[in-house]
Write a protein that holds these residues in place. Structure first.
Motif, mmCIF file in Angstrom:
data_model
loop_
_atom_site.group_PDB
_atom_site.id
_atom_site.type_symbol
_atom_site.label_atom_id
_atom_site.label_comp_id
_atom_site.label_asym_id
_atom_site.label_seq_id
_atom_site.Cartn_x
_atom_site.Cartn_y
_atom_site.Cartn_z
ATOM 1 N N UNK A 160 -3.409 10.938 -0.232
ATOM 2 C CA UNK A 160 -4.512 11.565 0.669
ATOM 3 C C UNK A 160 -5.092 10.175 1.197
ATOM 4 N N UNK A 161 -6.062 10.604 2.211
ATOM 5 C CA UNK A 161 -6.842 9.533 2.896
ATOM 6 C C UNK A 161 -7.511 8.505 2.023
ATOM 7 N N UNK A 162 -8.234 9.253 0.983
ATOM 8 C CA UNK A 162 -8.975 8.264 0.292
ATOM 9 C C UNK A 162 -8.320 7.169 -0.779
ATOM 10 N N UNK A 166 -5.755 0.066 10.780
ATOM 11 C CA UNK A 166 -5.976 0.814 9.852
ATOM 12 C C UNK A 166 -6.585 2.219 10.212
ATOM 13 N N UNK A 167 -7.557 2.266 11.133
ATOM 14 C CA UNK A 167 -7.857 3.770 11.771
ATOM 15 C C UNK A 167 -6.724 4.471 12.339
ATOM 16 N N UNK A 196 -8.225 3.276 -0.180
ATOM 17 C CA UNK A 196 -8.553 2.615 -1.632
ATOM 18 C C UNK A 196 -7.482 1.286 -1.838
ATOM 19 N N UNK A 197 -6.142 1.877 -1.711
ATOM 20 C CA UNK A 197 -5.130 0.853 -1.842
ATOM 21 C C UNK A 197 -5.080 -0.020 -0.597
ATOM 22 N N UNK A 198 -5.352 0.060 0.613
ATOM 23 C CA UNK A 198 -5.169 -0.680 1.562
ATOM 24 C C UNK A 198 -6.350 -1.815 1.193
ATOM 25 N N UNK A 203 0.709 -1.198 -0.006
ATOM 26 C CA UNK A 203 0.120 0.112 0.069
ATOM 27 C C UNK A 203 0.890 1.300 0.097
ATOM 28 N N UNK A 204 1.857 1.177 0.710
ATOM 29 C CA UNK A 204 2.600 2.407 1.003
ATOM 30 C C UNK A 204 3.722 2.704 -0.397
ATOM 31 N N UNK A 205 3.907 1.610 -0.576
ATOM 32 C CA UNK A 205 4.692 1.712 -1.872
ATOM 33 C C UNK A 205 4.249 2.430 -2.980
ATOM 34 N N UNK A 206 2.926 2.460 -3.000
ATOM 35 C CA UNK A 206 2.277 3.353 -4.182
ATOM 36 C C UNK A 206 2.030 4.849 -3.955
ATOM 37 N N UNK A 207 2.611 4.986 -2.910
ATOM 38 C CA UNK A 207 2.481 6.420 -2.597
ATOM 39 C C UNK A 207 1.176 7.147 -2.485
#
Length: 223
Positions: free
Chosen positions: A84-86, A188-189, A90-92, A77-81
């Protein structure tokens, strides 16, 4: 041993043996998958790893070195940079949909075996009792009657022996998956709040301003 079981249990022994072998295979296979992929989430460690995540320095990244499906989800998820929150959510969510079903694979079939094995045992019981009553109708040979009763009881016991561990492991695996789901939702939260704290603060300020403006308009109309 298997030959003796087939001779004693009759034709029902074949589906019972198949159910037993499938149950053992699924339990062993799922145990290996859980050992390799399942790790309970230490929230403090994960939050620290997420806050220090550097997409420009992948080789020394903590999340990449961590074992477990949760680390893989957050790393991907984080590698996709996400900007914003949305995007982050979405990635997560997409990664969770891709990765988490790996833990649930074959468990539905294990539950099916747990439910169908006693029914197969009952079928063998009915078959054995039918043979016993047929022998009684022909004069009641004690040896043949004993074989019929033995088949009836043996298949019942075999069905229960297969069903109990299948049900136990099914609920054990699903309890661990449910625990991981809860930990993932909690993480996640908190990670979302930590990564996009400024955005959340600005959003709250906008909401407060809108609420304040509505209150002013309401007061003006009342006046």
């Amino acid at each position: 041993m298997i030959t003796e079981f087939i001779e004693t249990a009759g034709i029902v022994s074949y589906p019972l043996l198949l159910a037993a072998f499938l149950m053992l295979f699924i339990i062993i296979e799922r145990t290996i998958v859980f050992i390799l992929n399942y790790r309970s989430i230490n929230k403090a460690e994960y939050l620290e790893a997420i806050s220090e995540f550097d997409s420009n320095n992948i080789k020394s990244n903590i999340l990449k070195e961590k074992k477990g499906i949760a680390a893989k989800i957050y790393y991907n998820t984080l590698i996709k940079k996400p900007k914003n929150r949305e995007e982050f959510k979405l990635y997560l969510d997409a990664e969770e949909i891709d990765q988490l079903p790996e833990l649930e694979k074959h468990l539905g079939f294990l539950n099916f075996i747990a439910q169908v094995a006693p029914t197969l045992g009952l079928l063998g019981t009915v078959s054995g009792m039918i043979k016993t009553f047929q022998v009684l109708g022909l004069g009641g040979n004690p040896e043949q009657m004993a074989l019929g009763i033995s088949e009836a009881l043996f298949t019942t016991a075999a069905g229960l022996i297969i069903s109990l561990p299948a049900a136990a492991f099914y609920h054990y695996f699903y309890a661990k998956i449910e625990k991981l789901h809860n930990q993932m939702n909690n993480l996640k939260l908190e990670s979302e709040s930590m990564l996009f704290k400024k955005e959340i603060k600005e959003s709250n300020q906008v909401s407060q301003q809108e609420s304040h403006n509505k209150e002013l308009k309401k007061n003006e109309l009342s006046a």
